[in-house]
Design a protein around this motif. Structure first.
Motif, PDB file in Angstrom:
ATOM      1  N   GLU A 136      -4.084  -4.392  -0.357  1.00  0.00           N
ATOM      2  CA  GLU A 136      -3.040  -3.811   0.482  1.00  0.00           C
ATOM      3  C   GLU A 136      -2.052  -3.007  -0.352  1.00  0.00           C
ATOM      4  OE1 GLU A 136       0.407  -5.232   3.660  1.00  0.00           O
ATOM      5  OE2 GLU A 136      -1.353  -6.507   3.317  1.00  0.00           O
ATOM      6  N   GLU A 139      -3.391   0.396  -1.845  1.00  0.00           N
ATOM      7  CA  GLU A 139      -3.577   1.427  -0.825  1.00  0.00           C
ATOM      8  C   GLU A 139      -2.265   2.088  -0.411  1.00  0.00           C
ATOM      9  OE1 GLU A 139      -5.608  -0.575   2.319  1.00  0.00           O
ATOM     10  OE2 GLU A 139      -7.507  -0.716   1.204  1.00  0.00           O
ATOM     11  N   ILE A 140      -1.158   1.365  -0.484  1.00  0.00           N
ATOM     12  CA  ILE A 140       0.095   1.933   0.013  1.00  0.00           C
ATOM     13  C   ILE A 140       0.953   2.582  -1.066  1.00  0.00           C
ATOM     14  CG2 ILE A 140       0.135   0.369   1.984  1.00  0.00           C
ATOM     15  CD1 ILE A 140       2.233  -1.314   0.578  1.00  0.00           C
ATOM     16  N   LYS A 143       0.887   6.328  -1.202  1.00  0.00           N
ATOM     17  CA  LYS A 143       1.559   6.865  -0.021  1.00  0.00           C
ATOM     18  C   LYS A 143       3.074   6.854  -0.213  1.00  0.00           C
ATOM     19  CE  LYS A 143      -2.179   5.275   2.998  1.00  0.00           C
ATOM     20  NZ  LYS A 143      -2.579   4.341   4.082  1.00  0.00           N
ATOM     21  N   MET A 144       3.577   5.849  -0.921  1.00  0.00           N
ATOM     22  CA  MET A 144       5.015   5.799  -1.199  1.00  0.00           C
ATOM     23  C   MET A 144       5.462   7.006  -2.018  1.00  0.00           C
ATOM     24  SD  MET A 144       5.594   1.784  -2.111  1.00  0.00           S
ATOM     25  CE  MET A 144       5.353   0.485  -0.890  1.00  0.00           C
ATOM     26  N   SER A 147       6.490   9.966   0.102  1.00  0.00           N
ATOM     27  CA  SER A 147       7.562   9.817   1.082  1.00  0.00           C
ATOM     28  C   SER A 147       8.692  10.805   0.812  1.00  0.00           C
ATOM     29  CB  SER A 147       8.099   8.382   1.052  1.00  0.00           C
ATOM     30  OG  SER A 147       8.697   8.103  -0.207  1.00  0.00           O
ATOM     31  N   PHE A 153       8.325   6.543   4.110  1.00  0.00           N
ATOM     32  CA  PHE A 153       7.179   5.625   4.147  1.00  0.00           C
ATOM     33  C   PHE A 153       7.571   4.371   4.927  1.00  0.00           C
ATOM     34  CE2 PHE A 153       5.300   1.742   2.507  1.00  0.00           C
ATOM     35  CZ  PHE A 153       3.941   2.009   2.657  1.00  0.00           C
ATOM     36  N   SER A 154       6.649   3.868   5.718  1.00  0.00           N
ATOM     37  CA  SER A 154       6.839   2.567   6.361  1.00  0.00           C
ATOM     38  C   SER A 154       5.484   1.883   6.443  1.00  0.00           C
ATOM     39  CB  SER A 154       7.461   2.712   7.748  1.00  0.00           C
ATOM     40  OG  SER A 154       6.579   3.414   8.614  1.00  0.00           O
ATOM     41  N   HIS A 155       5.513   0.561   6.559  1.00  0.00           N
ATOM     42  CA  HIS A 155       4.247  -0.182   6.562  1.00  0.00           C
ATOM     43  C   HIS A 155       4.455  -1.540   7.200  1.00  0.00           C
ATOM     44  CE1 HIS A 155       0.275  -1.427   5.110  1.00  0.00           C
ATOM     45  NE2 HIS A 155       0.825  -2.548   4.674  1.00  0.00           N
ATOM     46  N   GLY A 157       1.849  -4.570   7.334  1.00  0.00           N
ATOM     47  CA  GLY A 157       0.528  -5.102   7.033  1.00  0.00           C
ATOM     48  C   GLY A 157       0.513  -6.615   7.079  1.00  0.00           C
TER      49      GLY A 157
END
Length: 406
Positions: A136, A139-140, A143-144, A147, A153-155, A157
């Protein structure tokens, strides 16, 4: 073939005043020399509570110090532990970006989950959940780095819930630093390939024992199924204890006890897995059960059958010609970077410096003259997925400001 050094900050007992101080400052001096003699990478681990084996619990501090003392050598996390009790992904993204800035775009982002009960238990991490938490987080984090205030960015999970935020600062490598994953068991090699990650083989295994795992990695990374970054980092780094001397006997007298120290400590670290049925850690429980930990069986604090361990490439200890022969065998199975543990056991700092100088004078030029070529039909150092990675040196300051502002 590229060459790197990896630092565990091994600190054997007795822990006299100033011992940890010496280990850290000597490592910095070795890193500076490594750049001077032609090494390409400096890596540092993240470990916790592993007395003697590794006192490297703050790798970002050491890597930042290396960055300020060097100009060209790349610095790498080998690796950041991603289960969230170790490190929240946003903090990881922030520190990685800061290291990339302070190194002028020389940072390599290696990730992992930890394979010792001492560390997982110390941070109250369920071993059965560690791989899922790593997945997890890895993968993020890229993406951060994308942002912005306008598009935060938000998540939400299984393990991480994060409201909309602009994670700052941003790395200066475009689109982001190369991404890596630590791997010991065969499944991990395939998972690295599926995600487009470079693989860091930290098992200190015999060359032939890695062949199938590396083949599996290259098979998967030709078409990553679940890429986590914007480009595939097609690379295999393999770790080994290294000591080089013009005299083979002197090399073994110095290097073998250092390797034995690693082996004994590894046995102690893996021992808590014995007799336990832990999902995801079966490979390590089997290793302990069968006595196949790192450098083979250990007896009386020294590796058994040194000739075999050297011949199979588990130990790179010997003359420049000996090491060239072994490294060429690694090259044949698809390894693109050799990563050496040089600071271990009771090895004297002056002897480590001399070993690095000899290696840089006699071994590195042999491989630099051959140029860099990826095996298994790969034609580029990095295979582009969405965009090609660039470093700070590839574009001017105005381009840098523009890219960060997007």
């Amino acid at each position: 073939m590229k060459f790197g050094l990896i630092y565990e900050m091994s600190t054997p007992k007795p822990h006299t005043p100033g011992k940890e101080y010496d280990v850290h400052w000597q490592a910095l001096e070795q890193a500076v020399l490594a750049e001077e003699v032609g090494f390409d990478y400096i890596w540092e681990v993240e470990h916790h509570f592993l007395t003697e084996y590794s006192h490297a619990s703050a790798p970002e501090v050491f890597l930042a110090a290396v960055a300020q003392r060097t100009k060209t050598i790349r610095i790498g996390s080998g690796v950041v532990l991603l289960p969230n009790n170790f490190n929240h992904p946003a903090r990881v993204a922030e520190r990685a970006a800061a290291l990339d800035i302070l190194s002028n775009g020389r940072y390599e982002f290696g990730t992992g989950r930890s394979i010792t009960e001492a560390e997982l238990g110390g941070f109250e991490i369920d071993p059965a959940e560690s791989k899922a938490q790593w997945k997890e987080a890895v993968e993020i984090i890229p993406k951060m780095w994308k942002s912005t205030d306008e598009k935060p960015f938000s998540h939400k999970g299984k393990y991480i819930h994060m409201p909309p935020r602009n994670v700052i600062p941003k790395p200066i490598q475009v689109p982001h630093p190369p991404l890596w994953m630590a791997a010991t068991q065969p499944n991990s090699f395939r998972e690295a390939g599926e995600r487009g990650l470079g693989v860091l083989c930290f098992g200190f295994n015999a060359i032939n024992d890695m062949r199938d795992s590396i083949d599996g990695y290259y098979k998967e990374i030709k078409n990553p199924k679940i890429p986590v970054g914007d480009f595939a980092n097609v690379n295999v780094g393999a770790a080994a204890v290294m000591f080089c001397d013009y005299d083979q006997k002197k090399a073994r007298l110095a290097g073998v006890p250092a390797a034995a120290f690693f082996a004994v400590k590894a046995l102690q670290l893996f021992a808590p897995w014995y007799g336990r049925d832990v999902p995801g850690y079966e490979f390590y429980t089997d290793m302990v059960k069968e006595g196949k930990v790192t450098f083979g069986n250990v007896e009386g604090g020294r590796p058994m059958d040194v000739d075999t361990l050297v011949k199979t490439g588990v130990l790179l200890i010997g003359t420049p010609d000996d090491l060239i022969e072994s490294i060429e065998q690694y090259e044949k199975i698809g390894v693109t970077q050799m990563i050496f543990a040089v600071q271990a056991g009771a090895l004297a700092h002056r002897d480590i410096l001399r070993s690095l100088e000899i290696f840089g004078r006699e071994v590195i030029p042999h491989f630099k003259a051959k140029g860099h070529a990826l095996p298994h039909g790969f034609k580029e150092y990095r295979t582009s997925l969405n965009s090609q990675a660039r470093s700070f040196g590839d574009f001017g300051l105005n381009d840098l400001r523009a890219s960060v502002g997007k």
